[in-house]
Design a protein around this motif. Structure first.
Motif, mmCIF file in Angstrom:
data_model
loop_
_atom_site.group_PDB
_atom_site.id
_atom_site.type_symbol
_atom_site.label_atom_id
_atom_site.label_comp_id
_atom_site.label_asym_id
_atom_site.label_seq_id
_atom_site.Cartn_x
_atom_site.Cartn_y
_atom_site.Cartn_z
ATOM 1 N N PRO A 73 0.898 -1.194 0.008
ATOM 2 C CA PRO A 73 -0.287 0.109 0.098
ATOM 3 C C PRO A 73 0.922 1.339 0.004
ATOM 4 N N GLY A 74 0.376 2.226 -0.934
ATOM 5 C CA GLY A 74 1.450 3.550 -1.033
ATOM 6 C C GLY A 74 2.405 3.313 -1.943
ATOM 7 N N GLN A 75 2.714 2.245 -2.499
ATOM 8 C CA GLN A 75 3.946 2.084 -3.426
ATOM 9 C C GLN A 75 3.480 1.775 -4.851
ATOM 10 N N ASN A 76 4.255 2.061 -5.701
ATOM 11 C CA ASN A 76 3.939 1.459 -6.996
ATOM 12 C C ASN A 76 4.163 0.128 -6.885
ATOM 13 N N THR A 77 3.094 -0.675 -7.470
ATOM 14 C CA THR A 77 3.401 -2.093 -7.589
ATOM 15 C C THR A 77 2.434 -2.659 -8.752
ATOM 16 N N THR A 78 2.134 -3.840 -8.980
ATOM 17 C CA THR A 78 1.274 -4.334 -10.035
ATOM 18 C C THR A 78 0.061 -4.999 -9.649
ATOM 19 N N PHE A 119 10.120 2.590 -11.952
ATOM 20 C CA PHE A 119 8.908 2.736 -11.494
ATOM 21 C C PHE A 119 8.515 2.038 -10.342
ATOM 22 N N LEU A 120 9.352 0.849 -9.926
ATOM 23 C CA LEU A 120 9.021 -0.013 -9.000
ATOM 24 C C LEU A 120 9.935 0.269 -7.774
ATOM 25 N N PHE A 121 11.322 0.563 -7.986
ATOM 26 C CA PHE A 121 12.193 0.624 -6.917
ATOM 27 C C PHE A 121 13.470 1.739 -7.675
ATOM 28 N N GLU A 122 14.023 2.348 -6.651
ATOM 29 C CA GLU A 122 15.103 3.199 -7.081
ATOM 30 C C GLU A 122 16.461 2.463 -6.938
ATOM 31 N N GLY A 123 17.221 2.692 -7.824
ATOM 32 C CA GLY A 123 18.535 2.085 -8.316
ATOM 33 C C GLY A 123 18.400 0.652 -8.617
ATOM 34 N N PRO A 124 19.639 0.049 -8.755
ATOM 35 C CA PRO A 124 19.926 -1.324 -9.185
ATOM 36 C C PRO A 124 19.306 -2.461 -8.115
ATOM 37 N N LEU A 125 18.613 -3.483 -8.258
ATOM 38 C CA LEU A 125 18.155 -4.421 -7.483
ATOM 39 C C LEU A 125 19.559 -5.207 -6.931
ATOM 40 N N PRO A 126 19.523 -5.554 -5.708
ATOM 41 C CA PRO A 126 20.392 -6.706 -5.562
ATOM 42 C C PRO A 126 20.241 -7.782 -6.183
ATOM 43 N N ASP A 127 21.126 -8.879 -6.386
ATOM 44 C CA ASP A 127 20.864 -10.177 -7.122
ATOM 45 C C ASP A 127 20.194 -10.872 -6.472
ATOM 46 N N PHE A 128 20.197 -11.163 -5.188
ATOM 47 C CA PHE A 128 19.483 -12.188 -4.214
ATOM 48 C C PHE A 128 18.683 -11.274 -3.705
ATOM 49 N N ASN A 129 17.285 -11.465 -3.679
ATOM 50 C CA ASN A 129 16.251 -10.859 -2.964
ATOM 51 C C ASN A 129 15.333 -11.543 -2.148
ATOM 52 N N THR A 130 15.584 -11.918 -1.027
ATOM 53 C CA THR A 130 14.928 -13.005 0.011
ATOM 54 C C THR A 130 13.825 -12.121 0.562
ATOM 55 N N GLY A 131 12.547 -12.954 0.518
ATOM 56 C CA GLY A 131 11.316 -12.182 1.140
ATOM 57 C C GLY A 131 10.801 -13.100 2.193
ATOM 58 N N THR A 132 10.534 -12.785 3.383
ATOM 59 C CA THR A 132 9.816 -13.653 4.298
ATOM 60 C C THR A 132 8.632 -12.796 4.960
ATOM 61 N N ASN A 133 8.245 -11.641 4.479
ATOM 62 C CA ASN A 133 7.334 -10.626 5.059
ATOM 63 C C ASN A 133 7.815 -10.523 6.445
ATOM 64 N N ASN A 134 8.872 -9.936 6.514
ATOM 65 C CA ASN A 134 9.622 -9.398 7.683
ATOM 66 C C ASN A 134 9.649 -10.597 8.681
ATOM 67 N N SER A 135 9.960 -11.912 8.347
ATOM 68 C CA SER A 135 10.259 -13.118 9.241
ATOM 69 C C SER A 135 9.237 -13.754 9.898
ATOM 70 N N THR A 136 8.080 -13.570 9.180
ATOM 71 C CA THR A 136 6.799 -14.061 9.682
ATOM 72 C C THR A 136 6.543 -15.429 8.830
ATOM 73 N N THR A 137 6.761 -15.511 7.577
ATOM 74 C CA THR A 137 6.307 -16.738 7.023
ATOM 75 C C THR A 137 7.010 -18.071 6.919
ATOM 76 N N CYS A 138 8.339 -18.174 7.543
ATOM 77 C CA CYS A 138 8.922 -19.415 7.884
ATOM 78 C C CYS A 138 9.605 -19.393 9.318
ATOM 79 N N ALA A 139 10.233 -20.507 9.519
ATOM 80 C CA ALA A 139 11.088 -20.665 10.654
ATOM 81 C C ALA A 139 12.428 -19.917 10.481
ATOM 82 N N PRO A 140 12.894 -19.456 11.724
ATOM 83 C CA PRO A 140 14.084 -18.349 11.504
ATOM 84 C C PRO A 140 15.197 -19.247 10.983
#
Length: 275
Positions: A82-87, A155-176
């Motif tokens: 919410p509040g950010q450009n997205t698809t 349009f979606l983010f500033e600058g170059p994206l890192p090569d690996f972008n890991t997402g866990t919704n702020n560490s909530t979707t899997c075991a640590p």
């Protein structure tokens, strides 16, 4: 054209591939403009990139293109950021904010709902069924959601994206332990950059299925396409040499997750017993 293709394995990992498909039904394709017909926002060759890395892994792949409907968006159309450009669930613009359809040819709400039923729902029915099958066999299921994107999308983010972008919704979707295993390996991968829960925190799939307390763990990997494509524009060709270097690290990640599964399954059982 079947909406979804399942390659079934007997291990604890399920690889989700929602955006590598390129099929667009004719009645939709004829309404796309030149930008839309380019299909630039495909997760090009991601299924090939992960193929054969972990023999026991199951792969669930959407065969349809995300311009038909996005299998990694909330079926109710709620924004991931919410509040950010997205698809959106049924995109009408590309990652650069440019229209995909000829003027006046965009889908209306009734058509979007029909596409959801015909394409989005079968993909998630198949994915949910495989996760349940795997969890019943191993006491745990780990969903590793496979993605890629152009290295730079202003349009979606500033600058170059890192090569690996890991997402866990702020560490909530899997075991640590899962998060630690993945980011430890991406961080140590020589010649690559990485981030955890940066611009991409995990899409709807990761957030919806990630219920670690129930033995369902989900993590998303968004790869910058420069890591495995010869060009991030037409013809979006696969670069075997670059891809092979990357596959070494991806295999290491998947093998590490597979090795964690028994101990995580025991923790889930113990937690249920204590409850």
């Amino acid at each position: 054209m079947q909406p979804v293709e399942v390659s079934r394995g007997d291990g604890p990992l399920v690889l989700g591939v929602p955006h590598a498909g390129t099929f667009v039904p004719g009645d939709i394709k004829t309404r796309l403009n030149e930008t839309g017909r380019k299909l630039a926002d495909t997760d090009w060759h991601v299924d090939r990139l992960y193929a054969g890395l972990l023999p026991g892994a199951t792969m669930v792949k959407a065969n349809f293109h995300r311009y038909v409907i996005d299998a990694n968006r909330d079926p109710e159309g709620v924004s991931l950021y919410p509040g950010q450009n997205t698809t959106t669930l049924c995109p009408t613009t590309d990652f650069d904010g440019r229209p995909l359809y000829e003027d006046g040819q965009e889908p209306d709400p009734a058509e979007i709902d029909a596409r959801r039923v015909s394409w989005h729902a079968p993909y998630h029915a198949a994915l949910a069924a495989e996760l349940e099958r795997v969890r019943a066999k191993h006491g745990i299921a780990i969903l590793y959601d496979c993605h890629s994107i152009r290295s730079q999308v202003p349009f979606l983010f500033e600058g170059p994206l890192p090569d690996f972008n890991t997402g866990t919704n702020n560490s909530t979707t899997c075991a640590p332990e899962i998060e630690t295993a993945v980011v430890g390996r991406t961080g140590a991968a020589e010649g690559y950059t990485s981030v955890l829960n940066g611009r991409f925190k995990g899409g709807w799939t990761t957030r919806y299925y990630g219920r670690p307390e129930e033995g369902l763990h989900a993590i998303q990997m968004e790869l910058a396409q420069k890591t495995h494509l010869a060009s991030e524009d037409v013809p979006f060709a696969y670069d075997p040499a670059s891809a092979d270097r990357l596959r070494v690290h991806l295999k290491d990640i998947l093998c590490a997750l597979e090795s964690l599964a028994p101990s995580l399954a025991n923790k889930t059982i113990q937690g249920a017993t204590h409850d």
